[in-house]
Enzyme design. Sequence first.
Site, PDB file in Angstrom:
ATOM      1  N   SER A 130      -5.846   1.434   5.405  1.00 56.83           N
ATOM      2  CA  SER A 130      -6.403   1.936   6.598  1.00 56.83           C
ATOM      3  C   SER A 130      -7.250   3.406   6.458  1.00 56.83           C
ATOM      4  O   SER A 130      -8.030   3.790   7.173  1.00 56.83           O
ATOM      5  CB  SER A 130      -5.466   2.089   7.913  1.00 56.83           C
ATOM      6  OG  SER A 130      -4.584   2.972   7.484  1.00 56.83           O
ATOM      7  N   GLU A 141       2.920  -6.988   2.497  1.00 57.20           N
ATOM      8  CA  GLU A 141       2.172  -5.504   3.055  1.00 57.20           C
ATOM      9  C   GLU A 141       3.167  -4.657   3.588  1.00 57.20           C
ATOM     10  O   GLU A 141       3.137  -4.104   5.006  1.00 57.20           O
ATOM     11  CB  GLU A 141       1.172  -6.123   4.056  1.00 57.20           C
ATOM     12  CG  GLU A 141       0.116  -4.828   4.257  1.00 57.20           C
ATOM     13  CD  GLU A 141      -1.092  -5.281   5.301  1.00 57.20           C
ATOM     14  OE1 GLU A 141      -0.745  -6.061   6.222  1.00 57.20           O
ATOM     15  OE2 GLU A 141      -2.173  -4.776   4.798  1.00 57.20           O
ATOM     16  N   HIS A 201      -3.080 -11.313   4.747  1.00 55.98           N
ATOM     17  CA  HIS A 201      -2.608 -11.692   6.066  1.00 55.98           C
ATOM     18  C   HIS A 201      -2.591 -13.334   6.463  1.00 55.98           C
ATOM     19  O   HIS A 201      -2.980 -13.574   7.400  1.00 55.98           O
ATOM     20  CB  HIS A 201      -3.412 -11.053   7.003  1.00 55.98           C
ATOM     21  CG  HIS A 201      -3.821  -9.415   6.707  1.00 55.98           C
ATOM     22  ND1 HIS A 201      -4.951  -9.169   6.553  1.00 55.98           N
ATOM     23  CD2 HIS A 201      -3.081  -8.445   6.525  1.00 55.98           C
ATOM     24  CE1 HIS A 201      -4.932  -7.770   6.027  1.00 55.98           C
ATOM     25  NE2 HIS A 201      -3.699  -7.465   5.962  1.00 55.98           N
ATOM     26  N   HIS A 228       0.820  -1.194  -0.130  1.00 55.50           N
ATOM     27  CA  HIS A 228      -0.159  -0.024   0.002  1.00 55.50           C
ATOM     28  C   HIS A 228       0.779   1.359  -0.214  1.00 55.50           C
ATOM     29  O   HIS A 228       1.911   1.181   0.449  1.00 55.50           O
ATOM     30  CB  HIS A 228      -0.835   0.023   1.263  1.00 55.50           C
ATOM     31  CG  HIS A 228      -1.966  -1.219   1.571  1.00 55.50           C
ATOM     32  ND1 HIS A 228      -2.695  -1.383   0.476  1.00 55.50           N
ATOM     33  CD2 HIS A 228      -1.714  -2.219   2.425  1.00 55.50           C
ATOM     34  CE1 HIS A 228      -3.433  -2.452   0.972  1.00 55.50           C
ATOM     35  NE2 HIS A 228      -2.754  -2.987   2.176  1.00 55.50           N
TER      36      HIS A 228
END
Length: 340
Positions: free
Chosen positions: A72, A283, A222, A8
Amino acid sequence: MIIDCHGHYTTAPAPHNAWRDRQTAAFAAGGDIDPLYPAISDDEIRETIEANQLQLLRERGADMTIFSPRASAMAPHVGDEAVARIWARRSNDLIKRVVDLYPETFVGVCQLPQSPGISIAQSINELVRCVTELGFVGCNLNPDPSGGKFSAPPLYDRAWYPFFEKMVELDVPAMIHVSGSCNAAMHATGAYYIAADTIAFMQFIEGDLFRDFPDLRFIIPHGGGAVPYHWGRYRGLADMLKRPPLAEHVMRNVYFDTCVYHQPGIDLLFRVIDVDNILFGSEMVGAVRGIDPETGQYFDDTKRYIDALPIPETDKAKVFEGNARRVYPRLDAQLKARGL
Ligand SMILES: [Zn+2]
């Protein structure tokens, strides 16, 4: 080559984040939810990428990242449908600029303009724009746009079908990915993310989604949440619910990444889940940024854990490259066009 399927833009330039703050403040005050977007120079973007994602990719020995807006910050529960639509567009356009500056290293995956209580069909236009105009190869699909209330229908519900039809038509997968938590009892990256991953997998067991969409593909990030650890529970529940075995009912369409931040967790993932269903992901730079005092290495340097596995090199090649090219055919086509 080594493709990280999960990155991200957590280091986006400050003016981009400040714009979002202005947008949400304007929404709260009843003002203009599309304030003037700041001029962000290529050099500003280079600074945020080269000192972070690019440097770590090179240090750790990966070649490319499937890159999406900061998860997020998607925050579909903040604002309304119009706010989400404009925010997704700004965020995706910024990813496109990163891809254009580093086309050999980054390929785009889009944020969707989801909003609580709003039909997922409203996200189709942005998906189509990002895939057909910006060259993106997938999307992040949020199973809970409420930010922690889980008020949306389960993923097997027909309410999601118009979007899934478009995903199949475009031949793009979705990574299941929630965003910030509005529930103080549920920490975003430590509890909400992992819970949502696990919840999504159970929804796939309960429904018949992949009977209706045999070509639909999801990545559960995850490491698949709690699923590999509780694999016996899910196999047993599938049996109790009179569902076919998971191998045919779910695992032709669902993939797990390797964002599991310790060796025993990766060992378990590879022992339980077929190697054809595992995609390398880190990630990075993301949820856990520190160094593990037990190993002296970054928690999220997941390539090390895979390197250490006693599995054939052909299996590692699947996890590092082959599976990603199979799950993201549009990435495969772009790489082939470059002779890779
Ligand atoms: Zn993520």
